[in-house]
Design a protein around this motif. Structure first.
Motif, PDB file in Angstrom:
ATOM      1  N   UNK A   1       0.830  -1.213   0.000  1.00 12.95           N
ATOM      2  CA  UNK A   1       0.000   0.000   0.000  1.00 12.95           C
ATOM      3  C   UNK A   1       0.862   1.261   0.000  1.00 12.95           C
ATOM      4  N   UNK A   2       1.925   1.237   0.793  1.00 15.93           N
ATOM      5  CA  UNK A   2       2.794   2.413   0.852  1.00 15.93           C
ATOM      6  C   UNK A   2       3.473   2.650  -0.488  1.00 15.93           C
ATOM      7  N   UNK A  67      -9.472  10.074   0.261  1.00 10.54           N
ATOM      8  CA  UNK A  67      -8.928  11.424   0.069  1.00 10.54           C
ATOM      9  C   UNK A  67      -8.053  11.501  -1.165  1.00 10.54           C
ATOM     10  N   UNK A  68      -7.125  10.570  -1.320  1.00  9.70           N
ATOM     11  CA  UNK A  68      -6.195  10.650  -2.447  1.00  9.70           C
ATOM     12  C   UNK A  68      -6.876  10.284  -3.759  1.00  9.70           C
ATOM     13  N   UNK A  69      -7.821   9.343  -3.747  1.00  7.49           N
ATOM     14  CA  UNK A  69      -8.478   8.953  -4.994  1.00  7.49           C
ATOM     15  C   UNK A  69      -9.419  10.034  -5.512  1.00  7.49           C
ATOM     16  N   UNK A  70     -10.008  10.803  -4.618  1.00 11.08           N
ATOM     17  CA  UNK A  70     -10.881  11.903  -5.050  1.00 11.08           C
ATOM     18  C   UNK A  70     -10.066  13.067  -5.597  1.00 11.08           C
ATOM     19  N   UNK A  71      -8.931  13.354  -4.966  1.00 10.86           N
ATOM     20  CA  UNK A  71      -8.161  14.543  -5.347  1.00 10.86           C
ATOM     21  C   UNK A  71      -7.294  14.335  -6.585  1.00 10.86           C
ATOM     22  N   UNK A  72      -6.661  13.170  -6.734  1.00  9.79           N
ATOM     23  CA  UNK A  72      -5.603  13.009  -7.729  1.00  9.79           C
ATOM     24  C   UNK A  72      -6.053  13.189  -9.182  1.00  9.79           C
ATOM     25  N   UNK A  73      -7.302  12.884  -9.564  1.00  4.30           N
ATOM     26  CA  UNK A  73      -7.709  13.152 -10.949  1.00  4.30           C
ATOM     27  C   UNK A  73      -7.569  14.616 -11.370  1.00  4.30           C
ATOM     28  N   UNK A 166      -2.026   6.101 -14.599  1.00  2.00           N
ATOM     29  CA  UNK A 166      -1.526   4.797 -14.163  1.00  2.00           C
ATOM     30  C   UNK A 166      -1.369   4.743 -12.645  1.00  2.00           C
ATOM     31  N   UNK A 167      -0.878   5.830 -12.030  1.00  2.00           N
ATOM     32  CA  UNK A 167      -0.718   5.873 -10.577  1.00  2.00           C
ATOM     33  C   UNK A 167      -2.067   5.802  -9.873  1.00  2.00           C
ATOM     34  N   UNK A 168      -3.080   6.502 -10.399  1.00  7.05           N
ATOM     35  CA  UNK A 168      -4.424   6.462  -9.804  1.00  7.05           C
ATOM     36  C   UNK A 168      -4.982   5.041  -9.838  1.00  7.05           C
ATOM     37  N   UNK A 169      -4.818   4.370 -10.971  1.00  3.97           N
ATOM     38  CA  UNK A 169      -5.315   2.998 -11.085  1.00  3.97           C
ATOM     39  C   UNK A 169      -4.595   2.067 -10.114  1.00  3.97           C
ATOM     40  N   UNK A 170      -3.298   2.270  -9.926  1.00  2.00           N
ATOM     41  CA  UNK A 170      -2.542   1.446  -8.982  1.00  2.00           C
ATOM     42  C   UNK A 170      -3.044   1.651  -7.556  1.00  2.00           C
ATOM     43  N   UNK A 172      -6.054   2.741  -6.651  1.00  4.00           N
ATOM     44  CA  UNK A 172      -7.405   2.199  -6.550  1.00  4.00           C
ATOM     45  C   UNK A 172      -7.383   0.688  -6.382  1.00  4.00           C
ATOM     46  N   UNK A 173      -6.391   0.040  -6.963  1.00  2.56           N
ATOM     47  CA  UNK A 173      -6.276  -1.418  -6.892  1.00  2.56           C
ATOM     48  C   UNK A 173      -5.683  -1.882  -5.562  1.00  2.56           C
ATOM     49  N   UNK A 174      -4.638  -1.203  -5.098  1.00  3.81           N
ATOM     50  CA  UNK A 174      -3.842  -1.724  -3.992  1.00  3.81           C
ATOM     51  C   UNK A 174      -4.184  -1.144  -2.609  1.00  3.81           C
TER      52      UNK A 174
END
Length: 396
Positions: A1-2, A67-73, A166-170, A172-174
């Motif tokens: 995760x980290x 928090x990170x998945x909402x902001x990063x897009x 690609x980072x967002x998808x990673x 969201x997956x992990x």
């Protein structure tokens, strides 16, 4: 995760340092002054820093993942807007969106480490993350310079937008929200957004907060203002380097900078001597900027840049110092406040040094000497506040 969270941090490192290579082509295409160039570089950091309050509250209330998945897009959208902008104003809008998207990128890493690693592991693990995140700066050295010369500066933004997806998808997956043991977790679960906002006042009422924030606002800012803005123009205009040669130096500084945080993390002397080591390192960095300002030569400038890249790793000790200065239930907001000071400091320093460079040129003074001396003075003021203002009464 980290590791997945670190991928977003690496991309934020790319975004915040690409101005050093993009500065010459952007100046030509948009006819930018030095002050406008500083505004362009600072826009990302202003948005990034201004959002730290809210990102800290979001982490404490809604969790790291959401928090990170909402902001990063927003970073993806900002990169694409920048890539296709035809006006300087639209380019600034893109930078602000990128800053918003990247705002939680490193904060989620530090809070994750603080919550899920023992206190004695905080500095070493944070140093490792800072080192791995510096891979993002490698992209904005020679690779970005080559891409700009082979295609255009717009291609650089498109490439980073693709990597950000690609980072967002990673993530969201992990990434999932691990259970936090103990009373601190129960306190976090009951915390409302309004309570989180009000609790920032408690941080400001603590007497040691001011000294921590004064130093936080200038240390990282000095390195990023050099590596992320002035390195390219200084080498091209002061010493006649080509864009690719400047990219090679930027790459070398980034490579050296990768080893600094893990090194300082492993050499963390602990609470008793940590603040003393932070003070000494800051003084050495300030001395390097004074040397570049008043003894201009290509050899000295490149050597000091490389030394600064390595010494900048001591910033991991500042994070450890902040981590130990506040109780566990305030970790998210304390780290957010510290990170906000760091990046608002970057925004101010990049804008201010751009203004200094413009004024110096107008009065026939070497603009790079003025910029470097200004950074050295700001570092000196910050470390004076850190050393002389009240210190934390205990370590948590």
């Amino acid at each position: 995760m980290l590791a997945a969270l670190c991928s977003a941090f690496a991309l934020s490192q790319s975004f915040r340092t690409m101005a050093a290579i993009l500065a010459p082509p952007l100046q030509r295409e948009f006819t930018l002054s030095a002050q406008q160039l500083g505004l362009f570089a600072g826009a990302f950091h202003f948005a990034f820093g201004a959002l730290q309050f809210f990102m800290g509250m979001g982490i404490d209330v809604y969790g790291l993942r959401r928090t990170v998945l909402v902001a990063f897009p927003c970073a993806v959208a900002g990169a694409l807007i920048s890539a296709f902008s035809q006006q300087f104003g639209l380019l600034l809008v893109g930078q602000v969106l990128i800053g918003i998207g990247c705002a939680p990128a490193f904060l989620v890493c530090t809070v994750f480490i603080a919550r899920h690693f023992p206190p004695e592991r905080f500095a070493p693990v944070s140093g490792l993350v800072l080192g791995l995140g510096s891979v993002g700066m490698l992209l904005t050295g020679t690779p970005l310079a080559w891409l700009v010369e082979a295609a255009s500066w717009r291609a650089g933004f498109v490439a980073l937008a693709v990597l950000s997806v690609a980072a967002w998808l990673l993530m969201a997956w992990k990434v999932h929200e691990p259970t936090q043991p103990g009373s601190a977790a129960r306190a976090q679960a009951k915390l409302s957004m309004w309570q989180a906002m009000l609790s920032y006042g408690a941080l400001f009422r603590l007497p040691h907060t001011l000294g921590i924030l004064m130093l936080a606002s200038v240390t990282y800012a000095s390195f990023i203002s050099l590596r992320g803005l002035w390195l390219g123009p200084l080498l091209v205009e002061r010493h006649g380097f080509s864009l690719v040669q400047s990219g090679n130096i930027a790459l070398a500084v980034s490579v050296v900078g990768m080893f600094g945080p893990p090194l300082f993390g492993r050499l963390d002397p602990g609470p008793a001597k940590r603040r003393q080591r932070i003070t000494v390192c800051t003084v050495l960095v300030a001395a390097g900027f004074f040397l570049m300002a008043f003894a201009p030569s290509a050899g000295i400038d490149v050597a000091v840049m490389l030394a600064t890249g390595l010494l900048s790793g001591f910033i991991v000790l500042q994070y450890a110092d902040t981590r130990g200065a506040y109780p566990p239930e305030m970790t998210g907001r304390a780290m957010a406040l510290f990170t906000m000071a760091m990046f608002l400091g970057v925004a101010f320093m990049q804008w201010f040094t751009g203004a200094v460079a413009s004024m110096a040129s107008a009065h026939g003074v070497d603009p790079f000497a003025a910029v470097l001396a200004t950074i050295a003075v700001l570092l000196s003021a910050g470390v004076a506040g850190f050393a002389w203002l009240p210190k934390p009464p205990r370590v948590y």
